[in-house]
Design a protein around this motif. Structure first.
Motif, mmCIF file in Angstrom:
data_model
loop_
_atom_site.group_PDB
_atom_site.id
_atom_site.type_symbol
_atom_site.label_atom_id
_atom_site.label_comp_id
_atom_site.label_asym_id
_atom_site.label_seq_id
_atom_site.Cartn_x
_atom_site.Cartn_y
_atom_site.Cartn_z
ATOM 1 N N TRP A 231 0.800 -1.104 -0.034
ATOM 2 C CA TRP A 231 -0.064 -0.079 0.000
ATOM 3 C C TRP A 231 0.837 1.067 -0.159
ATOM 4 C CZ3 TRP A 231 0.082 -3.510 4.125
ATOM 5 C CH2 TRP A 231 0.762 -3.066 5.395
ATOM 6 N N LYS A 235 1.282 6.828 -5.143
ATOM 7 C CA LYS A 235 0.160 7.007 -4.266
ATOM 8 C C LYS A 235 -1.065 6.276 -5.079
ATOM 9 C CE LYS A 235 -2.738 10.019 -1.674
ATOM 10 N NZ LYS A 235 -2.941 11.406 -1.105
ATOM 11 N N SER A 236 -1.380 6.854 -6.443
ATOM 12 C CA SER A 236 -2.316 6.459 -7.115
ATOM 13 C C SER A 236 -2.479 4.856 -7.211
ATOM 14 C CB SER A 236 -2.713 7.039 -8.434
ATOM 15 O OG SER A 236 -1.462 6.897 -9.179
ATOM 16 N N GLU A 239 -2.905 3.078 -3.874
ATOM 17 C CA GLU A 239 -4.115 3.069 -3.362
ATOM 18 C C GLU A 239 -5.295 1.906 -4.167
ATOM 19 O OE1 GLU A 239 -5.492 6.959 -3.517
ATOM 20 O OE2 GLU A 239 -4.541 7.591 -1.558
ATOM 21 N N LYS A 240 -4.879 1.984 -5.441
ATOM 22 C CA LYS A 240 -5.834 1.065 -6.382
ATOM 23 C C LYS A 240 -5.641 -0.407 -5.935
ATOM 24 C CE LYS A 240 -7.019 -0.120 -11.079
ATOM 25 N NZ LYS A 240 -6.674 0.136 -12.698
ATOM 26 N N TRP A 242 -4.281 -1.786 -3.392
ATOM 27 C CA TRP A 242 -4.630 -1.970 -1.728
ATOM 28 C C TRP A 242 -6.037 -1.963 -1.789
ATOM 29 C CZ3 TRP A 242 -3.338 -4.322 2.077
ATOM 30 C CH2 TRP A 242 -4.017 -4.220 3.172
ATOM 31 N N ARG A 243 -6.733 -1.144 -2.359
ATOM 32 C CA ARG A 243 -8.403 -1.286 -2.736
ATOM 33 C C ARG A 243 -8.723 -3.052 -2.997
ATOM 34 N NH1 ARG A 243 -8.729 3.809 -4.521
ATOM 35 N NH2 ARG A 243 -8.853 2.917 -6.772
ATOM 36 N N ARG A 246 -7.079 -5.628 0.065
ATOM 37 C CA ARG A 246 -7.211 -5.565 1.445
ATOM 38 C C ARG A 246 -8.104 -6.465 2.108
ATOM 39 N NH1 ARG A 246 -9.287 0.469 3.317
ATOM 40 N NH2 ARG A 246 -9.264 -0.937 5.277
#
Length: 269
Positions: A231, A235-236, A239-240, A242-243, A246
């Protein structure tokens, strides 16, 4: 201390990725005290966790502790017991040594069980004494699997190995199969359907009752190569990804009844 083995009879199915990233999740997202034991002589997980700078490596190695027993001298909130070349030679001692090795390992871990919330074993890709030691002492086991015919054909043998160890350790709870490196193409979709039809009851499931899986993403491989949690990074992209994954770690934590230390602190206050 709850103990989980990340296991499969085959190499290259993503055991080390799952083990090391789940360790990051437990330590950083749940704020748990984590003991990580690398039983694969290749030491991929050891390299990832050590290079992250987030975990401390013990002076004792996994092979030494299984072969000779002894004490882990360090105490840290995130501690690695690393792989070593001795691991590859344990099997040559013969099955008569299995009980001694299991006892050595048990005594070592039992001595420090109050220091850690979770212990994660990254096992070897062969059903040898290392895998037996880990599974004989584990509360849980999870098996990442790729959606190819060879892997699907090996599920039955894998499950039989679990049942054999459960005769030694009846407390072992097999959390199921976890499809890894899943891509959205007709071939894998067909294999996934076959897997659900044949083994749907033993697929790892989320809180919604649906099976979870890890998609094939270059960002996951990059995180492993760079020795960092998936994660973090760009950043972009992070985040993708990790979604997407997770739910896998949340499903594992839920199945193991792991609760964040942050929640404990709030309750105490």
């Amino acid at each position: 201390m709850k103990k989980i083995s990340i296991m499969n009879q085959k190499g290259g199915v993503g055991k080390s990725m799952l083990a090391s990233q789940f360790a990051f999740y437990c330590a950083l997202k749940l704020n748990l005290h984590v003991l990580f034991v690398d039983l694969d002589q290749q030491g991929n997980s050891t390299k990832v966790l050590r290079s992250s700078g987030l975990a401390k490596q013990s002076a004792k190695t996994a092979g030494q502790l299984i072969y000779n027993g002894g004490t882990i001298p360090e105490k840290d909130e995130f501690l690695i017991v690393g792989a070593d070349p001795l691991l590859a030679h344990l099997e040559s001692e013969g099955k008569a040594s299995y009980n001694k090795f299991i006892k050595n390992f048990y005594l070592t871990l039992n001595e420090i069980k109050e220091n850690y919330d979770v212990c994660i074993f990254d096992t070897s890709p062969t059903p040898d004494v290392r895998a037996v030691c880990a599974l004989a002492l584990s509360d849980y086991a999870i098996s990442p699997i790729e959606l190819n015919q060879e892997a699907l054909d090996g599920v039955q043998a894998l499950y039989k190995d679990i049942e054999k160890v459960q005769a030694i350790n009846p407390e072992l709870n097999f959390l199921g199969l976890l499809p890894n490196r899943v891509v959205s193409n007709p071939f894998q979709k067909e294999n996934l359907r076959d897997l659900v039809l044949a083994y749907g009851k033993i697929l790892l499931k989320g809180s919604d009752g649906k099976a979870v899986c890890i998609p094939s993403r270059s960002a996951i491989s990059e995180a492993q190569a760079q020795g960092r949690p998936v994660w973090t990074g760009d950043k972009s992209t992070a985040e993708k990804v990790w979604r997407e994954i997770r739910r896998v770690f949340e499903a594992l934590a839920q199945a193991m009844c792991l609760e964040s230390r942050a929640v404990e602190i709030i309750k105490e206050e």
